[in-house]
Write a protein that holds these residues in place. Structure first.
Motif: not given
Lengths: 14, 257
Positions: B159, B161-163, B179, B204, B206
């Protein structure tokens, strides 16, 4: 459960 | 007549290493602007798009557009016969059914040539729409390879996930979960050592680890990798090849059933 998509779902044949 | 001369045959060696496990064969489309390749893996889950600019070659001549169907395993065999800093020339006549590959050492004391049969391949080109990606992550290619390798021990899917805060890679499987979080680098000596994120919207998605690990075979081509993502569209993993062009890999996401 995750399903693998194929590229055909996103890109069209030229 | 098509003729292209490359001062470092090692560059083409690395390119073949970067695609040979995804593709058994591929069509090299040659024109006066350079060499292009676009092909999907057998499962149609990923796509390789490569562009080598004519200006990146020492000499480049292509009188008529030419599509050369190449068995990559055969080409890898030929490329094993040269040293990385040999000068190479590839040559084909118009409508030829063979490609000639020549190697010369820098001092020109050893010259070798190989002739490879070309194939007729069914070309299935996809139109890839222009996309304004929500997240563009630039990071050291070796770091990305490391994360993909490490996390694929734990699960089949990764996964991403970019913020605004950073990018998080996660996986889970039978033995537990893992993680890795990377923050944007605030200071770095060299641009290629930093992690930068351009983001308009958090994303986000997968992806299958197996494909990501195959894309990482391109790591020797570039110190940096660029990941482009938007919600529910294929991921783009891009490696720029210094002065010569780039390889982009597209990977369809996995979705919740």
């Amino acid at each position: 459960n995750m399903t693998q998509r194929t590229l055909m779902s996103y890109f069209n044949k030229k | 007549m098509f003729e292209a001369r490359l001062l470092k045959s090692g560059q083409l060696k690395k390119i073949l290493e970067a695609i040979k496990e995804l593709l058994k064969e591929a069509t090299f489309d040659c024109s006066d602007s350079g060499i292009q390749l676009q092909a999907m893996d057998d499962a149609h889950v990923s796509l390789v798009s490569m562009c080598l600019k004519s200006t990146g070659f020492d000499k480049f001549r292509c009188d008529r557009n030419l599509s050369m169907g190449i068995n990559l395993e055969s080409m890898v065999k030929i490329m094993k016969c040269c040293s990385n800093d040999d000068i190479m020339t590839i040559k084909a006549q118009d409508n030829a059914d063979t490609l000639t590959i020549m190697f010369e050492t820098k001092n020109q004391e050893k010259m070798s040539d190989y002739e490879m049969k070309l194939m007729n391949l069914d070309q299935e080109h996809l139109g890839i729409p222009e996309t304004n990606y929500s997240c563009i992550i630039k990071m050291p290619s070796s770091e990305f390879a490391r994360i993909c390798r490490d996390l694929s021990q734990f699960g089949d899917s990764l996964v991403i996930a970019c913020t605004k805060e950073g990018v998080k890679f996660s996986t889970s499987g039978d033995i537990g979960s893992a993680n890795v979080k990377l923050s944007q680098t605030s200071t770095f000596d060299k641009e290629e050592e930093g992690v930068t994120i351009e983001m308009t919207q958090a994303v986000c998605l997968t992806f299958a680890c197996r494909y990501l690990n195959l894309f990482c075979k391109a790591t020797p081509l570039s110190t940096q990798v660029i990941l482009s993502m938007s919600g529910d569209v294929p991921l783009v993993v891009e490696y720029q090849i210094e002065e010569l062009g780039c390889i982009r890999y597209y990977l369809a996401p996995k979705i919740e059933e």
